[in-house]
Design an enzyme around this catalytic site. Structure first.
Site, PDB file in Angstrom:
ATOM      1  N   GLU A 191       0.810  -1.219   0.000  1.00 11.11           N
ATOM      2  CA  GLU A 191       0.000   0.000   0.000  1.00 11.11           C
ATOM      3  C   GLU A 191       0.845   1.272   0.000  1.00 11.11           C
ATOM      4  OE1 GLU A 191      -0.750   2.153   2.935  1.00 11.11           O
ATOM      5  OE2 GLU A 191       0.971   1.246   3.904  1.00 11.11           O
TER       6      GLU A 191
ATOM      7  N   GLN B 263      -0.750  -0.170  17.491  1.00 10.05           N
ATOM      8  CA  GLN B 263      -0.653  -1.303  16.579  1.00 10.05           C
ATOM      9  C   GLN B 263       0.788  -1.788  16.467  1.00 10.05           C
ATOM     10  OE1 GLN B 263      -0.708  -0.779  12.128  1.00 10.05           O
ATOM     11  NE2 GLN B 263      -2.788  -1.586  12.353  1.00 10.05           N
TER      12      GLN B 263
ATOM     13  N   HIS C  18     -11.297  -4.145   7.930  1.00  7.29           N
ATOM     14  CA  HIS C  18     -10.366  -3.404   8.781  1.00  7.29           C
ATOM     15  C   HIS C  18      -9.836  -4.277   9.916  1.00  7.29           C
ATOM     16  CE1 HIS C  18     -11.293   0.124   6.527  1.00  7.29           C
ATOM     17  NE2 HIS C  18     -12.578   0.016   6.794  1.00  7.29           N
ATOM     18  N   LEU C  19     -10.685  -5.107  10.489  1.00  7.63           N
ATOM     19  CA  LEU C  19     -10.211  -6.021  11.532  1.00  7.63           C
ATOM     20  C   LEU C  19      -9.281  -7.075  10.945  1.00  7.63           C
ATOM     21  CD1 LEU C  19     -10.294  -6.793  14.496  1.00  7.63           C
ATOM     22  CD2 LEU C  19     -12.320  -8.182  14.031  1.00  7.63           C
ATOM     23  N   ALA C  20      -9.552  -7.506   9.721  1.00  4.57           N
ATOM     24  CA  ALA C  20      -8.658  -8.475   9.062  1.00  4.57           C
ATOM     25  C   ALA C  20      -7.238  -7.930   8.992  1.00  4.57           C
ATOM     26  CB  ALA C  20      -9.188  -8.795   7.667  1.00  4.57           C
ATOM     27  N   ASP C  21      -7.127  -6.655   8.716  1.00  3.41           N
ATOM     28  CA  ASP C  21      -5.825  -6.000   8.644  1.00  3.41           C
ATOM     29  C   ASP C  21      -5.098  -6.071   9.980  1.00  3.41           C
ATOM     30  OD1 ASP C  21      -3.730  -4.143   8.271  1.00  3.41           O
ATOM     31  OD2 ASP C  21      -5.045  -2.466   8.700  1.00  3.41           O
ATOM     32  N   GLN C  22      -5.843  -6.002  11.083  1.00  2.00           N
ATOM     33  CA  GLN C  22      -5.240  -5.904  12.416  1.00  2.00           C
ATOM     34  C   GLN C  22      -4.879  -7.258  13.035  1.00  2.00           C
ATOM     35  OE1 GLN C  22      -5.070  -2.713  14.190  1.00  2.00           O
ATOM     36  NE2 GLN C  22      -5.563  -1.844  12.207  1.00  2.00           N
TER      37      GLN C  22
ATOM     38  N   HIS D 272      -3.989  -2.865   2.777  1.00  2.00           N
ATOM     39  CA  HIS D 272      -3.265  -2.871   4.050  1.00  2.00           C
ATOM     40  C   HIS D 272      -3.047  -4.302   4.530  1.00  2.00           C
ATOM     41  CE1 HIS D 272      -4.105   1.465   4.429  1.00  2.00           C
ATOM     42  NE2 HIS D 272      -3.149   1.468   5.314  1.00  2.00           N
TER      43      HIS D 272
END
Length: 351
Positions: A18, A109, A291-295, A316
């Site tokens: 990204e 993060q 978005h949670l998948a990214d984290q 991301h």
């Protein structure tokens, strides 16, 4: 790409994936957790204004502090950085201030995954932006992400001391982390609803009619009944702010979808954007939103591994996987799993 030798420096190009801060944050986090030196060239090379911003510099100095390590290139605007951990992550009490409305969530993060592997508990206070349109807000951290971390076996809780909205900042949050007694596999493959979806509109220091306009725009697309709406008007931040939050309670966590109000963005656009996100989420049966998948991938790699199904994979998320692979080849793999583009993410735990 690096070899498997544990002390060899990993060298990464910040233009990959990204092209923003994700390469830097994930590489710093893994370097701190695994004790691997890392060099990132072309930091944020895909952005109009490349190099370190305040939140990235704060993240770099934070991993230095929690490992008693050394850094090079930590000046604002720097496009090349080196981080060498001095030892394993150390628990303790830390305070990191960004000095702007830059996201405290993105600094967290970076430091939270290595602190999950420390032998002592930690208390981390972060000052800056808690509700920044370029990052997950506090509610996402508290209700979506940290419950999943606890399901992995760690003890991690967060408290919003004071919200910090973009562009004013001035927020503060406190996170407490205790070492995991055991590292458990996380498995989120089916959506298990645990309550009625709802919407909250926060109007902090702004006219109350903003909430009504945003709600009307949302309802024009979804027709939810008003008993699902809650308006929060308490003056809590040092600067005004507006955010619209949809929650879908599940057995382990809540899916938290967010649309931010900004000076140049109409209330109708805020409500319409949240409605679009909700429609996309309910069109799938995957329990994890993009978005949670990214984290999740990074802490899962450092804890007990596992698998989850997500609605879609963002750039991301795939960038995260690429950086993880540079440190731990083969730790993450993706599998198509559903008619609407759903993906199954399988994470192998690492020593």
């Amino acid at each position: 790409m690096s070899e498997s030798t544990s002390n060899e420096t990993v060298v990464l190009d910040g233009r990959q994936g990204e092209g923003g801060g994700q390469v830097l944050r994930t590489s710093l986090s893994l370097a701190a957790a695994l004790g691997r030196p890392v060099v990132v060239e072309n930091v944020r090379g895909g952005r109009r204004k490349p190099g370190l911003l305040r939140q990235h510099r704060t993240a770099l100095r934070a991993v230095r502090d929690i490992t008693a390590g050394e850094v090079e290139g930590d000046e604002l605007g720097s496009t090349s950085v080196r981080f060498t951990p001095g030892g394993p992550p150390l628990g303790g009490k830390y305070r990191f201030g960004i000095g702007s409305a830059g996201s405290t969530m993105l600094v967290l993060q970076t430091v939270l995954p290595p602190l999950l592997r420390a032998h002592e508990p930690s208390t981390v206070v972060l000052e800056g932006g808690t509700h920044n349109p370029s990052a997950p807000p506090f509610e996402f951290l508290d209700e979506a992400f940290l419950p999943c971390v606890r399901a992995m076996g760690a003890e991690a809780t967060a408290r919003l001391v004071r919200p910090g909205y973009f562009p004013g900042g001035g927020g503060e949050l406190m996170v407490e982390v205790a070492p995991a007694a055991e590292r458990r596999r996380l498995k989120l493959l089916a959506r298990e609803d645990a309550g009625t979806p709802s919407v909250e509109v926060v109007v902090d220091g702004l006219p109350a009619d903003i909430a009504e306009r945003e709600w009307k725009a949302f309802r024009r697309k979804l027709h939810w009944t008003r008993d699902r709406l809650r308006v929060s008007e308490a003056k809590a931040g040092r600067s005004p702010g507006n955010v619209m939050i949809a929650r879908f309670p599940q057995s382990v966590h809540a899916a938290v979808l967010v649309s931010f109000g900004m000076r140049e963005r109409s209330s109708e656009a805020v409500g319409g954007d949240l409605a679009r996100q909700v429609r996309e989420y309910v069109s799938s049966d995957a329990p994890v939103d993009e978005h949670l998948a990214d984290q999740l991938m990074l802490p899962m790699t450092l804890m007990g591994g596992g698998s989850f199904r997500c609605t879609t994979l963002s750039r991301h998320a795939t960038t995260n996987a690429e950086v993880i692979d540079a440190f731990l080849p083969g730790a993450v793999r993706f599998e198509a799993d559903g008619p609407n583009g759903e993906q199954r993410v399988v994470v192998s735990p690492q020593p």
